[in-house]
Write an enzyme that holds these catalytic residues in place. Structure first.
Site, PDB file in Angstrom:
ATOM      1  N   ASN A   1     -12.268  -1.206  -0.623  1.00 27.56           N
ATOM      2  CA  ASN A   1     -11.538  -1.820   0.483  1.00 27.56           C
ATOM      3  C   ASN A   1     -12.199  -1.415   1.787  1.00 27.56           C
ATOM      4  O   ASN A   1     -12.524  -0.233   1.988  1.00 27.56           O
ATOM      5  CB  ASN A   1     -10.080  -1.327   0.484  1.00 27.56           C
ATOM      6  CG  ASN A   1      -9.365  -1.681   1.775  1.00 27.56           C
ATOM      7  OD1 ASN A   1      -8.983  -2.829   1.980  1.00 27.56           O
ATOM      8  ND2 ASN A   1      -9.189  -0.701   2.670  1.00 27.56           N
ATOM      9  N   GLU A   2     -12.421  -2.368   2.651  1.00 29.10           N
ATOM     10  CA  GLU A   2     -13.024  -2.082   3.966  1.00 29.10           C
ATOM     11  C   GLU A   2     -14.156  -1.062   3.815  1.00 29.10           C
ATOM     12  O   GLU A   2     -14.141   0.011   4.441  1.00 29.10           O
ATOM     13  CB  GLU A   2     -11.956  -1.631   4.977  1.00 29.10           C
ATOM     14  CG  GLU A   2     -10.915  -2.717   5.198  1.00 29.10           C
ATOM     15  CD  GLU A   2     -10.082  -2.588   6.457  1.00 29.10           C
ATOM     16  OE1 GLU A   2     -10.057  -1.515   7.075  1.00 29.10           O
ATOM     17  OE2 GLU A   2      -9.441  -3.590   6.829  1.00 29.10           O
TER      18      GLU A   2
ATOM     19  N   GLN B   1       1.921  -6.296   5.798  1.00 27.87           N
ATOM     20  CA  GLN B   1       2.140  -5.983   4.402  1.00 27.87           C
ATOM     21  C   GLN B   1       3.533  -6.472   4.007  1.00 27.87           C
ATOM     22  O   GLN B   1       4.298  -6.900   4.865  1.00 27.87           O
ATOM     23  CB  GLN B   1       1.987  -4.489   4.166  1.00 27.87           C
ATOM     24  CG  GLN B   1       0.581  -3.965   4.483  1.00 27.87           C
ATOM     25  CD  GLN B   1       0.296  -2.583   3.863  1.00 27.87           C
ATOM     26  OE1 GLN B   1       0.996  -2.099   3.006  1.00 27.87           O
ATOM     27  NE2 GLN B   1      -0.789  -1.955   4.339  1.00 27.87           N
TER      28      GLN B   1
ATOM     29  N   GLU C   1       0.842  -1.196   0.000  1.00 32.45           N
ATOM     30  CA  GLU C   1       0.000   0.000   0.000  1.00 32.45           C
ATOM     31  C   GLU C   1       0.880   1.250   0.000  1.00 32.45           C
ATOM     32  O   GLU C   1       2.006   1.235   0.518  1.00 32.45           O
ATOM     33  CB  GLU C   1      -0.871  -0.025   1.274  1.00 32.45           C
ATOM     34  CG  GLU C   1      -1.740   1.205   1.451  1.00 32.45           C
ATOM     35  CD  GLU C   1      -2.802   1.034   2.536  1.00 32.45           C
ATOM     36  OE1 GLU C   1      -2.797   0.000   3.224  1.00 32.45           O
ATOM     37  OE2 GLU C   1      -3.639   1.951   2.677  1.00 32.45           O
TER      38      GLU C   1
ATOM     39  N   GLU D   1      -5.989  -9.253   3.840  1.00 34.79           N
ATOM     40  CA  GLU D   1      -5.172  -8.569   4.860  1.00 34.79           C
ATOM     41  C   GLU D   1      -5.164  -9.453   6.102  1.00 34.79           C
ATOM     42  O   GLU D   1      -6.237  -9.730   6.662  1.00 34.79           O
ATOM     43  CB  GLU D   1      -5.722  -7.172   5.186  1.00 34.79           C
ATOM     44  CG  GLU D   1      -5.577  -6.192   4.040  1.00 34.79           C
ATOM     45  CD  GLU D   1      -5.937  -4.759   4.402  1.00 34.79           C
ATOM     46  OE1 GLU D   1      -5.789  -4.373   5.576  1.00 34.79           O
ATOM     47  OE2 GLU D   1      -6.369  -4.035   3.472  1.00 34.79           O
TER      48      GLU D   1
ATOM     49  N   TYR E   1      -6.819  -8.899  11.580  1.00 34.35           N
ATOM     50  CA  TYR E   1      -5.583  -8.500  12.255  1.00 34.35           C
ATOM     51  C   TYR E   1      -5.649  -8.954  13.707  1.00 34.35           C
ATOM     52  O   TYR E   1      -6.682  -8.788  14.363  1.00 34.35           O
ATOM     53  CB  TYR E   1      -5.410  -6.979  12.228  1.00 34.35           C
ATOM     54  CG  TYR E   1      -5.024  -6.437  10.874  1.00 34.35           C
ATOM     55  CD1 TYR E   1      -3.721  -6.546  10.410  1.00 34.35           C
ATOM     56  CD2 TYR E   1      -5.956  -5.814  10.051  1.00 34.35           C
ATOM     57  CE1 TYR E   1      -3.345  -6.044   9.163  1.00 34.35           C
ATOM     58  CE2 TYR E   1      -5.599  -5.313   8.797  1.00 34.35           C
ATOM     59  CZ  TYR E   1      -4.288  -5.431   8.376  1.00 34.35           C
ATOM     60  OH  TYR E   1      -3.930  -4.938   7.141  1.00 34.35           O
TER      61      TYR E   1
HETATM   62  O1  AHR Z   1      -2.805  -2.529   6.413  1.00 29.57           O
HETATM   63  C1  AHR Z   1      -3.090  -1.292   6.993  1.00 29.57           C
HETATM   64  C2  AHR Z   1      -4.555  -0.924   6.891  1.00 29.57           C
HETATM   65  O2  AHR Z   1      -5.304  -1.832   7.614  1.00 29.57           O
HETATM   66  C3  AHR Z   1      -5.161  -0.969   5.516  1.00 29.57           C
HETATM   67  O3  AHR Z   1      -4.956   0.190   4.800  1.00 29.57           O
HETATM   68  C4  AHR Z   1      -6.617  -1.148   5.794  1.00 29.57           C
HETATM   69  O4  AHR Z   1      -7.302  -1.818   4.777  1.00 29.57           O
HETATM   70  C5  AHR Z   1      -6.615  -1.910   7.103  1.00 29.57           C
HETATM   71  O5  AHR Z   1      -7.476  -1.384   8.010  1.00 29.57           O
END
Ligand code: AHR
Length: 552
Positions: free
Chosen positions: A216-217, A402, A59, A352, A289
């Site tokens: 995205n999201e 990432q 990103e 992600e 995450y």
């Molecule tokens: O990876 C960092 C961020 O985490 C990304 O931009 C977003 O999609 C997620 O919330």
């Protein structure tokens, strides 16, 4: 209290008995030491492991693109057409199959037209993440110079032998711009004005981009949509997109974590028009995450985070307990998807994933969201990939968040400094699974017992996955115990092994990591498999990731 959503809104076989000592020398293990069993069921294949689950994510955020990937054509840093050479070399080695770009949250504020045409004419824009950049951050992190755009990204992918996966802007650009980006990338040479623009930049041949993320999201930074509203956008964005002979694969912005309501609400609205709408969808994205290591003390996005480097053994197990959640998320969302998509045409794209720690461990101070991956993150990542292997029919792609200088990075880089993190080594070891037939594998082992906040807690003793391709069987195993080795008898039913190798990634210190100063503190060691009749037995070292390749 700040939630993540709010944060984003605002911003077998034959015989061999051996084991490893701490210094990795192979020594025989006595049969009496055996406390575990690993049974690999060759006759029970689960499905083909899509190479794309070994995908990456890059990103325009902090040091990912500028400094990480892009150093510029005139840089003194060794580069290939402006792209960091060390990175290209290692990504080729690990057979990186696909790279997602340009975000992330950045994607929904990005105008792809800013990143094409002559570089000196490209505009400078405020980056989506600029508000949380520190005053000391390089200007290219705060104000997007657009030196790296679609052409450069596609060239990067070509150098790697990877497929591009582009995420389109749904929040702040109209659907027409999405069609035009597809046209710019895929229209035949000289066919349209945009194809000519591409040709004028030196890219006459189409880019053949197949994977397209539609936002995205979208529940947060991608527009704060309700699942129903986003479904309407998804239908609109994906209707009648010019194909140019490509089999386009549209990936819908999916749930975060265990947001079952998003999956259900979105798919309900999609099929309300007609179940045939599902045919326009290749995948549903899932983001997960691991961030809250507070053991139930808070749900605050900032306060809940742990430290990448300073942790005790309870924190070690805490992170790994959270890695386990991935399995239930895959099963849970898949079940809901099946309520609407009975044939399971749509697959999961986990684009992600990884641990997310609080700031403070950056290799390059000032790189936002950069953290120092340790042996703990290598074990976490190996566990996650092993979980993916258990669900080959469900997961079409996954992208670790990432690639470089950000979160669960495979690589760290700054100017002419570069190192492979323990996570990068796991991707290297595990690449042997790509395209293999996943096999049902049973692990029987004693549990780990430890104390968690004054109460007894336990965690499993050994887990992993196995796959076979041609005559090579790959077994990967995690021993999460911080102190206990496990000696396992490994049995592959109905096969004869001619030879094999064993690769181990571990360290006597669970905090061990690689840095620019000490690039090889954590690195895998490979030895031939010693075989001498009977069953194969391996001693799995504490806090380790092991790969055993058996030639059948
Ligand atoms: O990876 C960092 C961020 O985490 C990304 O931009 C977003 O999609 C997620 O919330």
């Amino acid at each position: 209290m700040i939630s993540r959503r709010k944060f984003l809104r605002n911003s077998a076989i034959s015989a061999g008995v051996f084991s490893f000592t701490r210094d990795l020398a192979a020594v025989p293990a006595a049969d009496s030491d055996i406390d575990s069993r690993i049974e690999i069921l060759l006759e029970q294949p689960l499905g083909t492991i899509s190479p794309n689950i070994y995908g990456h994510f890059a990103e325009h955020l902090g040091g990912v693109i500028y400094d990480g990937i892009w150093v510029g054509r005139n840089s003194k840093v060794p580069n290939v057409d402006g792209i960091r050479k060390d990175l290209v070399d290692h990504m080729r080695k690990i057979k990186a199959p696909v790279v997602r770009y340009p975000g992330g949250c950045f994607a929904d504020s990005y105008d792809w037209r800013d990143g094409i045409g002559p570089v000196d004419k490209r505009p400078r824009r405020s980056n989506f993440w600029s508000d949380i950049e520190s005053p000391s951050s390089p200007s290219s992190h705060k104000y997007e110079p657009n030196e790296f755009g679609t052409n450069e990204f596609i060239h990067f992918c070509k150098l790697l032998g990877s497929q591009p996966y582009l995420a389109a802007n749904v929040r702040s650009l109209p659907a027409e711009e999405f069609y035009r980006w597809v046209e710019y990338c895929n229209a035949p040479s000289g066919s349209t004005t945009l194809a000519e623009t591409r040709g004028a930049a030196g890219y006459s041949e189409p880019f053949h981009v197949r994977f397209w993320g539609v936002g995205n999201e979208s529940w947060g930074c991608g527009g704060n949509f309700t699942p129903q509203d986003y479904a309407v956008e998804f239908r609109r964005f994906t209707t009648w997109v010019p194909r140019f002979g490509e089999e386009l694969a549209f990936i819908a912005s999916g749930p975060n974590d265990d947001n079952w309501e998003w999956t259900r609400g979105f798919l309900e609205e999609i099929v309300r028009k007609s179940p045939r709408q599902l045919r326009e969808m290749y995948g549903l994205a899932l983001h997960y995450y691991t961030w809250n290591l507070s053991r139930g003390r808070t749900r605050d996005w900032n306060e809940g985070k742990g430290d990448a480097l300073k942790f005790d053994l309870v924190d070690w197990y805490e992170l790994l307990r959270d890695a386990e959640v991935m399995d239930s998320l895959i099963k849970g969302h898949w079940q809901i998807m099946g309520e609407f998509d009975h044939e399971h045409h749509v697959k999961l794209v986990i684009d992600e994933w990884g641990p997310w720690y609080r700031p403070g461990s950056e290799a390059t101070p000032g790189d936002i969201l950069e953290q120092m991956p340790t042996l703990r993150d290598a074990v976490f990542s190996a566990m996650t990939l092993d979980i993916f292997h258990q669900h080959p029919e469900k997961i079409a792609m996954a992208n670790c968040a990432q690639l470089i200088n950000c979160l669960n990075s495979l690589y760290l880089a700054h100017e002419d400094k570069f190192c492979i993190t323990p996570v990068g080594h796991v991707f290297d070891m595990y690449s042997a699974h790509q395209g293999g037939q996943s096999l049902r594998t049973i692990f029987s082992t004693p549990k780990i017992n430890y104390e968690r906040d004054g109460r007894p807690a336990s965690f499993w003793g050994l887990k992993g996955s196995a796959s076979v391709r041609d005559k090579a069987l790959v077994l990967t195993v995690v021993n999460p115990s911080v102190s206990e080795p496990r000696v396992a008898a490994i049995n592959v039913r109905g096969a004869t092994i001619s030879s094999g190798t064993v690769t181990v990634l571990t360290h006597s210190d669970i905090h061990a990591h690689n840095s620019f100063e000490e690039r090889d503190a954590v690195r895998p060691q490979t030895q031939p498999l010693e075989m001498s009749g009977g069953t194969v037995t391996d001693s799995f070292r504490p806090a380790s990731v092991t790969k055993i390749v058996l030639n059948l």
